[in-house]
Design a protein around this motif. Structure first.
Motif, PDB file in Angstrom:
ATOM      1  N   GLY A  11      -4.072  -8.921 -12.021  1.00 15.08           N
ATOM      2  CA  GLY A  11      -2.797  -9.032 -11.317  1.00 15.08           C
ATOM      3  C   GLY A  11      -2.175  -7.722 -10.900  1.00 15.08           C
ATOM      4  O   GLY A  11      -1.047  -7.711 -10.388  1.00 15.08           O
ATOM      5  N   GLY A  12      -2.862  -6.597 -11.110  1.00 11.59           N
ATOM      6  CA  GLY A  12      -2.343  -5.314 -10.670  1.00 11.59           C
ATOM      7  C   GLY A  12      -2.272  -5.231  -9.155  1.00 11.59           C
ATOM      8  O   GLY A  12      -3.030  -5.899  -8.451  1.00 11.59           O
ATOM      9  N   VAL A  13      -1.352  -4.410  -8.655  1.00  9.95           N
ATOM     10  CA  VAL A  13      -1.125  -4.303  -7.210  1.00  9.95           C
ATOM     11  C   VAL A  13      -2.108  -3.315  -6.594  1.00  9.95           C
ATOM     12  O   VAL A  13      -2.121  -2.131  -6.934  1.00  9.95           O
ATOM     13  CB  VAL A  13       0.316  -3.857  -6.903  1.00  9.95           C
ATOM     14  CG1 VAL A  13       0.517  -3.706  -5.392  1.00  9.95           C
ATOM     15  CG2 VAL A  13       1.308  -4.862  -7.472  1.00  9.95           C
ATOM     16  N   VAL A  14      -2.944  -3.820  -5.684  1.00  8.93           N
ATOM     17  CA  VAL A  14      -3.874  -2.982  -4.926  1.00  8.93           C
ATOM     18  C   VAL A  14      -3.410  -2.990  -3.483  1.00  8.93           C
ATOM     19  O   VAL A  14      -3.168  -4.057  -2.906  1.00  8.93           O
ATOM     20  CB  VAL A  14      -5.319  -3.513  -5.008  1.00  8.93           C
ATOM     21  CG1 VAL A  14      -6.269  -2.659  -4.171  1.00  8.93           C
ATOM     22  CG2 VAL A  14      -5.785  -3.557  -6.460  1.00  8.93           C
ATOM     23  N   GLY A  15      -3.257  -1.810  -2.897  1.00  7.44           N
ATOM     24  CA  GLY A  15      -2.764  -1.770  -1.530  1.00  7.44           C
ATOM     25  C   GLY A  15      -3.047  -0.442  -0.855  1.00  7.44           C
ATOM     26  O   GLY A  15      -3.953   0.297  -1.258  1.00  7.44           O
ATOM     27  N   PHE A  16      -2.239  -0.151   0.152  1.00  5.82           N
ATOM     28  CA  PHE A  16      -2.399   1.082   0.910  1.00  5.82           C
ATOM     29  C   PHE A  16      -2.332   2.304   0.012  1.00  5.82           C
ATOM     30  O   PHE A  16      -3.053   3.281   0.206  1.00  5.82           O
ATOM     31  CB  PHE A  16      -1.325   1.163   1.990  1.00  5.82           C
ATOM     32  CG  PHE A  16      -1.203   2.505   2.645  1.00  5.82           C
ATOM     33  CD1 PHE A  16      -2.120   2.917   3.591  1.00  5.82           C
ATOM     34  CD2 PHE A  16      -0.174   3.380   2.288  1.00  5.82           C
ATOM     35  CE1 PHE A  16      -2.010   4.167   4.191  1.00  5.82           C
ATOM     36  CE2 PHE A  16      -0.060   4.621   2.872  1.00  5.82           C
ATOM     37  CZ  PHE A  16      -0.985   5.017   3.829  1.00  5.82           C
TER      38      PHE A  16
END
Length: 213
Positions: A162-167
């Motif tokens: 559930g960790g946030v992966v993004g730009f």
């Protein structure tokens, strides 16, 4: 010695604050921070505590590769997590995207400076850096391959939790290497020359010049 200890402690504190800034930006962070974030979401435990626990697990992995921790390694494992928790306590997520981008950029820049400070103090690499360089030294595998394998695995696990992966994750991967390539030489404490030079207590023999994060 006073400068080295001060630089180490300041660097570790700033490192934790930088992590908090990037996490609060909510644009994605480093693989290890995504793992901490995902684990915290699944367990309900404090982000900083999870960071400390993961550092402890990573240090156990030093045993089979015959790495010896320095005092900087131990303090890294113990202090960055609480500093990150402190930062998460007083830093909020901006409502506007431009604010999030500025917060992430500031966190990334502070992380590069903090890395130069704590590694430049010459008390040994952090647990994660030491695992990477230790595997490289033990098996002779290219440092880039070891780093990619470790951080790629950590990233996938953190994302599944559930960790946030993004730009921001991509920006971190592309920019942190060149940035610490600038800060590490600038902030490295020079070694003494001559007969009055004393060995650093608990110094780690791993060549930290190869470390990029």
């Amino acid at each position: 010695m006073t400068r080295r200890i001060s630089q180490l402690l300041i660097g570790l504190f700033f490192y934790g604050i930088a992590i908090a800034m990037m996490v609060r930006a909510n644009l994605g962070a480093s693989p290890w921070d995504i793992l901490s974030q995902g684990t915290a979401l699944q367990t309900g435990l404090d982000f900083g505590l999870i960071t400390v626990l993961i550092s402890g697990i990573v240090l156990l992995l030093w045993i089979p590769i015959r790495q010896k921790p320095g005092i900087g390694t131990v303090l890294n494992a113990l202090l960055i997590g609480p500093a990150a928790s402190f930062g998460l306590w007083f830093i909020g997520t901006p409502e506007q995207l431009w604010g999030q981008i500025l917060l992430f950029a500031g966190g990334l820049s502070l992380l590069a400076v903090a890395t130069g400070l704590y590694i430049g103090a010459r008390f040994g690499p952090g647990p994660r850096d030491g695992l990477m360089t230790g595997i490289h030294s033990r098996f002779g595998w290219p440092i880039w391959a070891v780093r990619t394998g470790i951080e790629g695995s950590v990233l996938i696990i953190g994302w599944l939790l559930g960790g946030v992966v993004g730009f921001g994750t991509l920006a971190f991967a592309l920019l942190i290497g060149p940035m610490v390539g600038v800060t590490m030489p600038l902030l490295r404490v020079p070694e003494k020359r001559g007969a009055d030079a004393a060995p650093a207590p608990f110094a780690n023999a791993t060549p930290v010049e190869e470390v990029t994060t």
